[in-house]
Design an enzyme around this catalytic site. Sequence first.
Site, PDB file in Angstrom:
ATOM      1  N   GLU A 183     -35.236  -9.618 -33.511  1.00 19.48           N
ATOM      2  CA  GLU A 183     -36.206  -8.536 -33.459  1.00 19.48           C
ATOM      3  C   GLU A 183     -35.411  -7.320 -32.985  1.00 19.48           C
ATOM      4  O   GLU A 183     -34.801  -7.344 -31.918  1.00 19.48           O
ATOM      5  CB  GLU A 183     -37.330  -8.903 -32.477  1.00 19.48           C
ATOM      6  CG  GLU A 183     -38.468  -7.926 -32.399  1.00 19.48           C
ATOM      7  CD  GLU A 183     -39.472  -7.998 -33.563  1.00 19.48           C
ATOM      8  OE1 GLU A 183     -39.430  -8.969 -34.349  1.00 19.48           O
ATOM      9  OE2 GLU A 183     -40.262  -7.069 -33.695  1.00 19.48           O
TER      10      GLU A 183
ATOM     11  N   ASP B 299     -43.538   0.273 -24.058  1.00 17.59           N
ATOM     12  CA  ASP B 299     -42.411  -0.356 -23.373  1.00 17.59           C
ATOM     13  C   ASP B 299     -42.326  -0.008 -21.906  1.00 17.59           C
ATOM     14  O   ASP B 299     -42.568   1.128 -21.500  1.00 17.59           O
ATOM     15  CB  ASP B 299     -41.102   0.040 -24.061  1.00 17.59           C
ATOM     16  CG  ASP B 299     -40.968  -0.647 -25.410  1.00 17.59           C
ATOM     17  OD1 ASP B 299     -40.929  -1.893 -25.423  1.00 17.59           O
ATOM     18  OD2 ASP B 299     -40.924   0.046 -26.438  1.00 17.59           O
TER      19      ASP B 299
ATOM     20  N   TYR C 151     -47.509 -11.364 -33.853  1.00 20.69           N
ATOM     21  CA  TYR C 151     -46.806 -11.107 -32.603  1.00 20.69           C
ATOM     22  C   TYR C 151     -47.864 -11.190 -31.504  1.00 20.69           C
ATOM     23  O   TYR C 151     -48.670 -10.286 -31.340  1.00 20.69           O
ATOM     24  CB  TYR C 151     -46.165  -9.718 -32.637  1.00 20.69           C
ATOM     25  CG  TYR C 151     -45.169  -9.456 -31.530  1.00 20.69           C
ATOM     26  CD1 TYR C 151     -45.505  -9.647 -30.194  1.00 20.69           C
ATOM     27  CD2 TYR C 151     -43.879  -9.003 -31.816  1.00 20.69           C
ATOM     28  CE1 TYR C 151     -44.599  -9.405 -29.182  1.00 20.69           C
ATOM     29  CE2 TYR C 151     -42.959  -8.760 -30.807  1.00 20.69           C
ATOM     30  CZ  TYR C 151     -43.329  -8.963 -29.500  1.00 20.69           C
ATOM     31  OH  TYR C 151     -42.418  -8.715 -28.509  1.00 20.69           O
TER      32      TYR C 151
END
Lengths: 391, 263
Positions: free
Chosen positions: B46, B57, B171
């Site tokens: 990934e 993030d 995911y």
Amino acid sequence: MENNGRFGDFGGFYVPEVLIPALEEIERAFYRFKGDPKFVAQLDELYTRYAGRPTPLYFAKRFSEYVGFKVYVKREDLLHGGAHKVNNTLGQGLLAKFMGKTKLIAETGAGQHGLATAMIGALFGMQTKIFMGTVDTRRQSVNVHKMKLCGAEVIPVAGGTGTLKDAINEALRYWTANVIDTFYLFGSVCGPHPYPTVVKHFQMPIGTEARKQCIEQIGKPPDMVVACVGGGSNAIGIFSGFFDDKKVRLIGVEAGGEGVQTGKHCATLLEGKIGVFHGSRSYLLQSDEGQIYETHSVSAGLDYPAVGPEHCFLKDTQRAEYVTADDEDVLDAFEIFTKSEGILPALESAHALAFLISQKGKLPKDTVAVINLSGRGDKDVGIVEEHRPVQ
Amino acid sequence: MTTYKETFGKLNRAALIPFFVIGDPDFETSLSVVKSAIDAGADVLELGIPFSDPIADGPTIQKADIRALNAGMTVRKALDFIKRVTDYKSIPIGLLVYYNLVYQYGTEKFLKDFKAAGGSSVLVADLSIDDSDEIAGPAKEAGLETVFMITPVTTDERAERIAEKTTGFIYTVSLLGVTGERASLSNMVKPLVTKLKTLTDVPVCVGFGVSSPQHAKAIAAAGADGVIIGSRIVKMIEDNLNDKQKMQSEISVFITQVKSVLE
Ligand SMILES: Cc1ncc(COP(=O)(O)O)c(C=O)c1O
């Protein structure tokens, strides 16, 4: 979502999957409560008795003589907290309360939205966290202190450029981890749907009142309505009252910073390119590849590389015009307006005044301009002093 | 090209999927690190293109993005990087990217160029299935698979719609929050994976907060098809910026350890 949140092709809700349920929940609550008699009555009462609405429309006689045409000032600076921001924080805060939320978070640039959120956190007894870039905590330290006095926790954000966009990044990250009990009280008409629509709704009293006051005081709508544009909430608020008066020119003033030719500015609508950022498609200040640029302005409240999607739409459909005012002209406007009226304008609002000054001698003297004085300038006295020491 | 379904099908165990920010801390070091991760047993990669404002993030990956950008990483160089990786070994590569980078490059052209570089799938961090038409059509056209996220707050009805739009793998975000190391594994992994397995037969991978071989083992035991490990590995880059040898060997050792518990 019930609505796609589009203004033409602008807007939308480009966010990570985890935030979708929270945005849906806010959208649902907004559509449910905005016309609910109990909600409307409570908000009206808060606007009147807590915030100080309606605000006056004031004819600035000496400033009008200076520029050579008639200038009426919508006095949002007189609201509790010193800026239009409280219109939105009361609205969203009450929405949060009706939704049963107990915690508020918000981002802030100048500290005005942070302060307005902290006030409402205190008012409703909600735990409040304010995210603020470290560049801004330094240049707006008085507001940081006021927020803390209201009982809010101020979280300094050092990442990135330490300004508003980084505060939003961090608030979004925090929200991601706390979506279940936390309401994100967004500060302007940007970000993902439903915020551009929600924030506009709560800022619309500015325009509704201003139009009514024009009719009462002048007997007709003005020739032009002028407001500064950061994210665009005070501008949308006042513009919205005049959308149907097709002959009224709507003029948004962006921060020209050190001059658009220097690259150090935040003239997003004028110099930006269309992209997707912070949940919305809009004009953006960015590199060719799409990395977001650092912005510059003497006023912390305009320092943002994106802009509300509805302004993008108003620009492209030519219903509104957008111009810039550079830092130096803004500082001049601050001095000229304060000297002629005894009113200290926020540096953000001084951008709109600078545009009027740039029209000195260029407009017929019976021209009527309404300018939205979005905030008062007490918070900026230190910055003005730095740039223009008083003799 | 082997599809994810084939890849996961052949393994008979959970796939090990390390995540790297392309160009962290610089192009050449990043390339050697990724190659050694492949050698140590990564089944799928990934890879993320660094972005100035990565809102999904945590601090570790934010810092990696900044290191990569400061070292001159660009979208075009990132595509070149992917080509260099697939030249080294044919391995499925899932891309993680923020939408504005794709949008500015031109979505169709970007996806075509990514495919030409050897890429397998694309996950746009800030694009949900509601706007997936902006990417799903062009991805299919380019011959790429799509990956979408499902989180602990996704409703069953929505999870089904997400699964329908997903051709590569789901995911699964194992917790509420952004990327970053966590001391313990979220207790939402098991129920989420179990639920998704009944909703769809698209492969289900789990990421966010996976920080140790034990976490990986628990995820595999929960029935996931793959384990994505990001911040834990990216932190090893951050901690060894002055010793590239050690950086590479720490990451290799870690990947070998995780691999051994999955086998
Ligand atoms: C007084 C004042 N005016 C204007 C702005 C800019 O925001 P907007 O464009 O949303 O009105 C700010 C933001 O902090 C502000 O404090």
